[in-house]
Motif scaffolding. Structure first.
Motif, PDB file in Angstrom:
ATOM      1  N   SER A   1      31.377  16.916   0.001  1.00 34.32           N
ATOM      2  CA  SER A   1      31.969  17.732  -1.059  1.00 34.32           C
ATOM      3  C   SER A   1      31.169  19.007  -1.278  1.00 34.32           C
ATOM      4  N   ALA A   2      29.848  18.929  -1.146  1.00 38.48           N
ATOM      5  CA  ALA A   2      29.026  20.133  -1.246  1.00 38.48           C
ATOM      6  C   ALA A   2      29.380  21.115  -0.130  1.00 38.48           C
ATOM      7  N   LEU A   3      29.611  20.596   1.071  1.00 35.06           N
ATOM      8  CA  LEU A   3      30.068  21.443   2.171  1.00 35.06           C
ATOM      9  C   LEU A   3      31.404  22.102   1.836  1.00 35.06           C
ATOM     10  N   GLY A   4      32.305  21.313   1.254  1.00 34.68           N
ATOM     11  CA  GLY A   4      33.613  21.853   0.890  1.00 34.68           C
ATOM     12  C   GLY A   4      33.522  22.945  -0.160  1.00 34.68           C
ATOM     13  N   VAL A   5      32.637  22.761  -1.139  1.00 34.68           N
ATOM     14  CA  VAL A   5      32.470  23.777  -2.181  1.00 34.68           C
ATOM     15  C   VAL A   5      31.909  25.062  -1.575  1.00 34.68           C
ATOM     16  N   VAL A   6      30.934  24.936  -0.687  1.00 36.21           N
ATOM     17  CA  VAL A   6      30.380  26.119  -0.021  1.00 36.21           C
ATOM     18  C   VAL A   6      31.459  26.825   0.795  1.00 36.21           C
ATOM     19  N   LEU A   7      32.278  26.051   1.503  1.00 37.19           N
ATOM     20  CA  LEU A   7      33.361  26.643   2.293  1.00 37.19           C
ATOM     21  C   LEU A   7      34.366  27.348   1.394  1.00 37.19           C
ATOM     22  N   LEU A   8      34.671  26.764   0.245  1.00 36.69           N
ATOM     23  CA  LEU A   8      35.591  27.390  -0.706  1.00 36.69           C
ATOM     24  C   LEU A   8      35.032  28.723  -1.217  1.00 36.69           C
ATOM     25  N   VAL A   9      33.769  28.721  -1.621  1.00 37.25           N
ATOM     26  CA  VAL A   9      33.152  29.944  -2.146  1.00 37.25           C
ATOM     27  C   VAL A   9      33.109  31.027  -1.071  1.00 37.25           C
ATOM     28  N   LEU A  10      32.732  30.648   0.154  1.00 33.34           N
ATOM     29  CA  LEU A  10      32.676  31.632   1.238  1.00 33.34           C
ATOM     30  C   LEU A  10      34.055  32.204   1.547  1.00 33.34           C
ATOM     31  N   THR A  11      35.085  31.361   1.520  1.00 36.35           N
ATOM     32  CA  THR A  11      36.441  31.833   1.790  1.00 36.35           C
ATOM     33  C   THR A  11      36.905  32.817   0.725  1.00 36.35           C
ATOM     34  N   LEU A  12      36.621  32.518  -0.549  1.00 35.68           N
ATOM     35  CA  LEU A  12      36.992  33.434  -1.625  1.00 35.68           C
ATOM     36  C   LEU A  12      36.255  34.766  -1.491  1.00 35.68           C
ATOM     37  N   ILE A  13      34.959  34.704  -1.180  1.00 41.67           N
ATOM     38  CA  ILE A  13      34.174  35.926  -1.019  1.00 41.67           C
ATOM     39  C   ILE A  13      34.717  36.759   0.134  1.00 41.67           C
ATOM     40  N   VAL A  14      35.026  36.095   1.245  1.00 32.96           N
ATOM     41  CA  VAL A  14      35.542  36.811   2.417  1.00 32.96           C
ATOM     42  C   VAL A  14      36.879  37.462   2.107  1.00 32.96           C
ATOM     43  N   ALA A  15      37.769  36.740   1.416  1.00 35.50           N
ATOM     44  CA  ALA A  15      39.080  37.305   1.086  1.00 35.50           C
ATOM     45  C   ALA A  15      38.943  38.537   0.191  1.00 35.50           C
ATOM     46  N   VAL A  16      38.082  38.448  -0.824  1.00 33.71           N
ATOM     47  CA  VAL A  16      37.894  39.583  -1.736  1.00 33.71           C
ATOM     48  C   VAL A  16      37.284  40.778  -0.994  1.00 33.71           C
ATOM     49  N   LEU A  17      36.271  40.516  -0.168  1.00 38.98           N
ATOM     50  CA  LEU A  17      35.628  41.601   0.567  1.00 38.98           C
ATOM     51  C   LEU A  17      36.588  42.269   1.536  1.00 38.98           C
ATOM     52  N   PHE A  18      37.390  41.472   2.243  1.00 41.73           N
ATOM     53  CA  PHE A  18      38.338  42.042   3.189  1.00 41.73           C
ATOM     54  C   PHE A  18      39.362  42.904   2.472  1.00 41.73           C
ATOM     55  N   LEU A  19      39.828  42.443   1.303  1.00 37.11           N
ATOM     56  CA  LEU A  19      40.806  43.225   0.560  1.00 37.11           C
ATOM     57  C   LEU A  19      40.210  44.540   0.066  1.00 37.11           C
ATOM     58  N   ARG A  20      38.947  44.502  -0.359  1.00 35.04           N
ATOM     59  CA  ARG A  20      38.317  45.720  -0.869  1.00 35.04           C
ATOM     60  C   ARG A  20      37.982  46.689   0.258  1.00 35.04           C
ATOM     61  N   VAL A  21      37.462  46.160   1.361  1.00 34.43           N
ATOM     62  CA  VAL A  21      37.082  47.029   2.473  1.00 34.43           C
ATOM     63  C   VAL A  21      38.313  47.671   3.111  1.00 34.43           C
ATOM     64  N   ALA A  22      39.390  46.896   3.235  1.00 29.79           N
ATOM     65  CA  ALA A  22      40.596  47.402   3.899  1.00 29.79           C
ATOM     66  C   ALA A  22      41.497  48.194   2.965  1.00 29.79           C
ATOM     67  N   ARG A  23      41.127  48.292   1.674  1.00 31.93           N
ATOM     68  CA  ARG A  23      41.986  48.993   0.731  1.00 31.93           C
ATOM     69  C   ARG A  23      41.943  50.500   0.991  1.00 31.93           C
ATOM     70  N   ARG A  24      43.087  51.107   0.949  1.00 27.92           N
ATOM     71  CA  ARG A  24      43.196  52.545   1.134  1.00 27.92           C
ATOM     72  C   ARG A  24      44.461  53.019   0.438  1.00 27.92           C
ATOM     73  N   GLU A  25      44.659  54.323   0.362  1.00 22.83           N
ATOM     74  CA  GLU A  25      45.836  54.859  -0.309  1.00 22.83           C
ATOM     75  C   GLU A  25      47.098  54.489   0.469  1.00 22.83           C
ATOM     76  N   ARG A  26      48.121  54.144  -0.301  1.00 29.09           N
ATOM     77  CA  ARG A  26      49.397  53.789   0.313  1.00 29.09           C
ATOM     78  C   ARG A  26      50.099  55.035   0.842  1.00 29.09           C
ATOM     79  N   VAL A  27      50.617  54.916   2.061  1.00 29.39           N
ATOM     80  CA  VAL A  27      51.385  56.011   2.649  1.00 29.39           C
ATOM     81  C   VAL A  27      52.856  55.654   2.559  1.00 29.39           C
ATOM     82  N   GLU A  28      53.637  56.477   1.884  1.00 28.20           N
ATOM     83  CA  GLU A  28      55.051  56.197   1.697  1.00 28.20           C
ATOM     84  C   GLU A  28      55.889  57.285   2.349  1.00 28.20           C
TER      85      GLU A  28
END
Length: 323
Positions: A294-321
């Motif tokens: 379960s400790a492994l699972g919690v670490v995996l959960l935290v890492l996945t959330l961190i990765v998702a947030v970082l990817f969204l922030r790094v890849a964020r840019r102005e929308r082209v319409e």
């Protein structure tokens, strides 16, 4: 004479009783779905966090509270660090290569050449789309078993080695899944092969919404294929790329099924191909250390959330319409 006053445009506010009824309706409407979500989604996370702070085998009713001891043992475990390193490799290599290949193939299938009717895909693009998407029809279990025989180290079961020997390339026939240096990279290749077809179709759908007139104008201005892709195609499909990148990162953080099927519960020879998901499964159902798992699972959960947030922030840019 009394002075008459008129008030125009005034909107009467609902009374307290009406507002109370509105809030009561909202609460009654959301109570059931929020309750179901809390019971089946939030509750397992809370239970996993609690179990991670116990020394529980999973076979007894009693649970011994140990606090953060499992997390201390976790980061002192060399095998955990190996699994963490492999997950980091997957996180970098699989999304990057899959997205690049998906964009390249989708570009070729949709705006790969200039035909008589304007910019269009390469010849036979409709057939290629079916071929690229074919791995998505197969389940992960079938893909894992198939490539387990492809990369098998034995001569009888190794399809790749058998093919290499048949054409006289015995020198490069290697014990792929039996070698700690190659086993994990075989899994990486299989994951990319399995994922890329879906993203070819996903990016193709995004590219088909781009008006062909834009490409015609770029060609008339003398832009080559790379310049057109960089300044026209990529900005207009960036939202789709961003979503695909985050989803791929989450898939790469898991990789349980591919590693478990192709390399086994031990993670391959010398456990060189171990990942966090397989280490969790092994700790829980092979070693009966549910608290540690379960400790492994919690670490995996935290890492996945961190990765998702970082990817969204790094890849964020102005929308082209398109106007």
């Amino acid at each position: 004479m009394a002075r008459k006053q008129t008030v125009r445009g005034r909107v009467s506010k609902p009374g307290p009783a009406l507002q109370h009824g509105k809030y009561l309706f909202i609460v009654a409407f959301l109570l059931l779905p929020v309750g179901i979500y809390g019971l089946f989604v939030v509750s397992p996370y809370v239970q996993a966090i609690f179990i991670s702070m116990t020394d529980w085998t999973g076979l007894t009713a009693s649970q011994k509270w140990v606090g953060f001891d499992n997390y201390v043992k976790l980061f002192a475990d060399e095998q955990f660090l190996v699994a963490l390193k492999n997950n980091a490799i997957l996180l970098v290599v699989v999304p990057a290569v899959t997205v690049l290949l998906g964009l390249f193939f989708a570009s070729m299938l949709n705006v790969g050449r200039r035909g008589k009717s304007g910019v269009e895909g390469v010849r036979g693009s409709s057939v290629y789309k079916i071929v690229y998407f074919f791995p998505q029809v197969l389940s992960v279990a079938i893909v894992g078993v198939l490539f387990k025989y492809v990369f098998a180290p034995t001569e009888a079961g190794g399809i790749l080695n058998g093919f290499l020997r048949a054409i006289g390339l015995d020198s490069i026939a290697l014990p792929w899944l039996g070698d700690p240096n190659f086993a994990f990279w075989c899994v990486v290749l299989v994951m990319i092969w399995s994922f890329v077809g879906f993203y070819v179709v996903l990016f193709s759908a995004a590219m088909q919404s781009i008006p062909k007139d834009i490409y015609e104008a770029a060609l008339l201005d003398g832009a080559n294929r790379f310049t057109t892709f960089r300044h026209v195609t990529l900005p207009l499909v960036w939202d789709t790329v961003q979503v695909g990148w985050v989803y791929l990162a989450i898939q790469a953080m898991d990789a349980f099924a591919f590693v478990h099927i192709m390399l086994g519960i031990s993670g391959g020879p010398s456990r060189a191909g171990d990942v966090l998901g397989v280490a969790l499964y092994r700790s829980a159902f092979n070693d009966y250390r549910f608290g540690y798992a379960s400790a492994l699972g919690v670490v995996l959960l935290v890492l996945t959330l961190i990765v998702a947030v970082l990817f969204l922030r790094v890849a964020r840019r102005e929308r082209v319409e398109l106007s």
